[in-house]
Scaffold this motif. Structure first.
Motif, mmCIF file in Angstrom:
data_model
loop_
_atom_site.group_PDB
_atom_site.id
_atom_site.type_symbol
_atom_site.label_atom_id
_atom_site.label_comp_id
_atom_site.label_asym_id
_atom_site.label_seq_id
_atom_site.Cartn_x
_atom_site.Cartn_y
_atom_site.Cartn_z
ATOM 1 N N GLN A 226 49.496 -90.793 -24.426
ATOM 2 C CA GLN A 226 50.260 -90.057 -25.440
ATOM 3 C C GLN A 226 49.636 -90.199 -26.816
ATOM 4 O O GLN A 226 48.864 -91.123 -27.060
ATOM 5 C CB GLN A 226 51.714 -90.594 -25.489
ATOM 6 C CG GLN A 226 52.540 -90.307 -24.246
ATOM 7 C CD GLN A 226 52.707 -88.819 -23.976
ATOM 8 O OE1 GLN A 226 52.916 -88.022 -24.896
ATOM 9 N NE2 GLN A 226 52.591 -88.420 -22.709
ATOM 10 N N GLY A 227 50.011 -89.293 -27.714
ATOM 11 C CA GLY A 227 49.665 -89.415 -29.128
ATOM 12 C C GLY A 227 48.180 -89.545 -29.406
ATOM 13 O O GLY A 227 47.351 -88.868 -28.812
ATOM 14 N N LEU A 228 47.871 -90.473 -30.342
ATOM 15 C CA LEU A 228 46.492 -90.644 -30.797
ATOM 16 C C LEU A 228 45.577 -91.087 -29.653
ATOM 17 O O LEU A 228 44.430 -90.651 -29.569
ATOM 18 C CB LEU A 228 46.450 -91.661 -31.942
ATOM 19 C CG LEU A 228 45.093 -91.886 -32.602
ATOM 20 C CD1 LEU A 228 44.554 -90.603 -33.225
ATOM 21 C CD2 LEU A 228 45.170 -92.983 -33.654
ATOM 22 N N GLU A 229 46.101 -91.954 -28.748
ATOM 23 C CA GLU A 229 45.282 -92.434 -27.615
ATOM 24 C C GLU A 229 44.795 -91.253 -26.779
ATOM 25 O O GLU A 229 43.638 -91.192 -26.386
ATOM 26 C CB GLU A 229 46.068 -93.411 -26.718
ATOM 27 C CG GLU A 229 46.166 -94.824 -27.248
ATOM 28 C CD GLU A 229 47.056 -94.927 -28.481
ATOM 29 O OE1 GLU A 229 47.973 -94.096 -28.621
ATOM 30 O OE2 GLU A 229 46.787 -95.812 -29.322
ATOM 31 N N ARG A 230 45.714 -90.305 -26.531
ATOM 32 C CA ARG A 230 45.331 -89.133 -25.720
ATOM 33 C C ARG A 230 44.249 -88.329 -26.437
ATOM 34 O O ARG A 230 43.253 -87.929 -25.830
ATOM 35 C CB ARG A 230 46.556 -88.250 -25.469
ATOM 36 C CG ARG A 230 46.187 -86.981 -24.701
ATOM 37 C CD ARG A 230 47.250 -85.912 -24.777
ATOM 38 N NE ARG A 230 48.263 -86.119 -23.756
ATOM 39 C CZ ARG A 230 49.240 -85.242 -23.497
ATOM 40 N NH1 ARG A 230 49.321 -84.125 -24.192
ATOM 41 N NH2 ARG A 230 50.130 -85.482 -22.564
ATOM 42 N N LYS A 231 44.425 -88.112 -27.748
ATOM 43 C CA LYS A 231 43.463 -87.302 -28.502
ATOM 44 C C LYS A 231 42.079 -87.966 -28.529
ATOM 45 O O LYS A 231 41.060 -87.305 -28.349
ATOM 46 C CB LYS A 231 43.980 -87.058 -29.926
ATOM 47 C CG LYS A 231 45.109 -86.041 -29.963
ATOM 48 C CD LYS A 231 45.490 -85.656 -31.374
ATOM 49 C CE LYS A 231 46.575 -86.534 -31.914
ATOM 50 N NZ LYS A 231 47.108 -86.054 -33.198
ATOM 51 N N LEU A 232 42.065 -89.281 -28.746
ATOM 52 C CA LEU A 232 40.783 -89.993 -28.793
ATOM 53 C C LEU A 232 40.108 -89.993 -27.424
ATOM 54 O O LEU A 232 38.890 -89.872 -27.314
ATOM 55 C CB LEU A 232 40.974 -91.432 -29.289
ATOM 56 C CG LEU A 232 41.389 -91.571 -30.757
ATOM 57 C CD1 LEU A 232 41.680 -93.024 -31.099
ATOM 58 C CD2 LEU A 232 40.327 -91.026 -31.691
ATOM 59 N N CYS A 233 40.940 -90.111 -26.375
ATOM 60 C CA CYS A 233 40.416 -90.109 -25.006
ATOM 61 C C CYS A 233 39.793 -88.737 -24.690
ATOM 62 O O CYS A 233 38.676 -88.652 -24.175
ATOM 63 C CB CYS A 233 41.542 -90.435 -24.026
ATOM 64 S SG CYS A 233 41.049 -90.455 -22.293
ATOM 65 N N LEU A 234 40.500 -87.649 -25.039
ATOM 66 C CA LEU A 234 39.973 -86.293 -24.800
ATOM 67 C C LEU A 234 38.695 -86.057 -25.610
ATOM 68 O O LEU A 234 37.748 -85.444 -25.130
ATOM 69 C CB LEU A 234 41.021 -85.237 -25.173
ATOM 70 C CG LEU A 234 42.209 -85.070 -24.209
ATOM 71 C CD1 LEU A 234 43.295 -84.205 -24.844
ATOM 72 C CD2 LEU A 234 41.775 -84.451 -22.884
ATOM 73 N N ALA A 235 38.687 -86.580 -26.853
ATOM 74 C CA ALA A 235 37.518 -86.378 -27.719
ATOM 75 C C ALA A 235 36.277 -87.080 -27.174
ATOM 76 O O ALA A 235 35.156 -86.665 -27.430
ATOM 77 C CB ALA A 235 37.822 -86.881 -29.126
ATOM 78 N N ALA A 236 36.489 -88.157 -26.411
ATOM 79 C CA ALA A 236 35.352 -88.937 -25.890
ATOM 80 C C ALA A 236 34.765 -88.338 -24.605
ATOM 81 O O ALA A 236 33.713 -88.774 -24.145
ATOM 82 C CB ALA A 236 35.785 -90.376 -25.636
ATOM 83 N N LEU A 237 35.445 -87.358 -24.008
ATOM 84 C CA LEU A 237 34.942 -86.766 -22.757
ATOM 85 C C LEU A 237 33.638 -86.031 -23.005
ATOM 86 O O LEU A 237 33.432 -85.433 -24.055
ATOM 87 C CB LEU A 237 35.959 -85.781 -22.167
ATOM 88 C CG LEU A 237 37.301 -86.361 -21.701
ATOM 89 C CD1 LEU A 237 38.200 -85.245 -21.197
ATOM 90 C CD2 LEU A 237 37.116 -87.409 -20.615
#
Length: 451
Positions: free
Chosen positions: A96-107
């Motif tokens: 959720q939240g920032l963790e999800r965004k950072l995870c997607l950005a690292a793909l």
């Protein structure tokens, strides 16, 4: 953190302006999702540019960017997402939240095995450019950046910008042929830098620093088998250092500057030792010299005694990794045509074996327990290396049809242990391996799976 991300994006947007920001976004996303389609990349670029345009404007609500990027991450996780598919997305979408965004950005997609970009003729370029200039530029940026996705971002940006500038200048020139000729000559160093850095960084990405250093060492050993381990190891380590400093760097001239310094060191160390290196190093353009060295065919098979295997005690000593690397170097110089993928596989196996035994409570007992397996492997390994070396030597030496004819004849010979695969299947498998993996710029991940 989100403030830093917003500040970074908005600072770039304001410095570059909308059009340059959009160009950079096409290159960065095509490079990141190199297996995405043109349409998928287009969807993502539109969303990113729209987010920056809306939320980086003067007087925009401070929560605008956070809300917009959250909506973008939700769209990415939707069942009907129009963005490039990635197998790791499901894991990110569970957060959720920032963790999800950072995870997607690292793909990031793994690099393409082989570049897909083929440069059309000058007349075809101009026809497509005149028909729809914007569509032409976008599609070129996508094709080029996804084909050379491992080249550093500043190299790709410079290469694509100068290419599009060349097309827009020469297609309205009264003498397009002369214009293209002049511009291509001026772009030559940059074109070579793009090809070379894509190859260097593909290996670095697939191998990591130590194995990339070994890959450079093996390549040099096969081109100049008369040089010693002590002469070549520092040059190989220097090559890996260039990759580690510049592949992810956003410094404009990192790769070009460091690669030229590295080439000067190689030329200084090896020109006096070998006529082929001396010939490559004669030119004034260091990028062309580097490319010449990379494209240099393997040396003739040298006459050297059988290499001495390191003892178990040496393998587990402080310099154990160095002893193992030295032995593999000796194998590489005795088999100059052996494909890199096979040497890379041996490097992995050697590290695994040392890791198992040297970290055990009783290393000698561990080595003893593996003695019979090692003897069996050694008995099979050396004939296998000789066969692989011969396969690539014939591939380099013969026209392809003649190579396949010889290969068919050799496979038709009765073997001590007949293969369960039919002759035609074996022939295609070996020919496909040779045409992909005997080359100096063989794709590392594809060839690792083919070994």
């Amino acid at each position: 953190g989100k403030d830093y991300v917003r500040e970074k994006v908005c600072q770039e947007y304001k410095i570059l302006g909308k059009e340059n920001f959009r160009t950079l976004t096409i290159i960065a996303t095509s490079r990141k999702y190199s297996n995405g389609t043109f349409q998928e990349i287009g969807h993502l670029v539109r969303e990113i540019v729209s987010l920056a345009e809306t939320c980086c404007a003067d007087g925009a609500d401070p929560s605008c960017y956070d809300a917009g990027s959250t909506a973008l991450s939700e769209k990415s996780c939707g069942a009907d997402s129009p963005f490039p598919a990635h197998p790791g997305a499901a894991r990110c979408c569970g957060q959720q939240g920032l963790e999800r965004k950072l995870c997607l950005a690292a793909l990031r997609h793994p690099p393409r095995a082989l570049p897909r970009f083929l440069q059309p003729s000058d007349s075809e370029l101009c026809h497509a450019f005149r028909l729809e200039p914007r569509e032409f530029a976008d599609r070129f940026l996508y094709e080029y950046a996804s084909s050379y996705s491992q080249a550093p971002l500043p190299v790709l940006l410079a290469s694509t910008t100068t290419f599009l500038s060349m097309v827009s200048t020469c297609c309205i020139s009264p003498a397009p042929t002369a214009c293209f000729l002049k511009e291509k000559l001026e772009r030559k160093t940059l074109s070579l830098l793009t090809l070379t850095s894509n190859r260097i960084c593909s290996r670095f990405s697939a191998y990591g620093k130590d194995k990339a250093s070994f890959s450079s060492l093996a390549s040099l050993a096969q081109k100049i088998p008369t040089a010693s381990f002590e002469e070549l190891l520092p040059l190989a380590e220097d090559a890996a250092e260039v990759a580690s400093q510049c592949c992810d760097s956003v410094a404009e001239d990192c790769m070009q500057k460091k690669l030229m310094e590295h080439t000067a060191r190689v030329c200084s160390a090896l020109s006096a030792r070998d006529a082929r290196f001396a010939a490559c190093c004669q030119g004034k353009n260091l990028m062309e010299n580097h490319f010449c060295i990379l494209a240099m065919p393997p040396a003739p098979v040298p006459r050297l005694p059988e290499p001495l295997e390191p003892t178990n005690k040496e393998l587990c000593a402080k310099e154990g990794a160095l002893h193992a690397t030295r032995f593999l170097f000796e194998l590489a110089r005795r088999h100059p045509n052996l494909p890199e993928a096979i040497l890379a596989k041996l490097y992995d196996s050697s590290g695994k074996l040392r890791g198992e035994c040297c970290s055990s409570k009783d290393p000698s007992a561990c080595w003893d327990s593996k003695a019979s397996a090692r003897q069996r492997i050694a008995a099979e390994l050396f004939p296998f290396l000789a066969k692989a070396d011969q396969l690539c030597r014939q591939y380099h030496k013969l026209p392809f049809l003649e190579f396949k004819k010889r290969l068919r004849d050799s496979l038709a010979q009765p073997e001590p242990e007949p293969s369960p695969a039919p002759l035609e299947q074996l022939l295609e498998q070996r020919a496909s391996f040779a045409s992909s993996c005997c080359l100096p710029d063989a794709p590392p991940l594809l060839c690792a799976s083919k070994v």
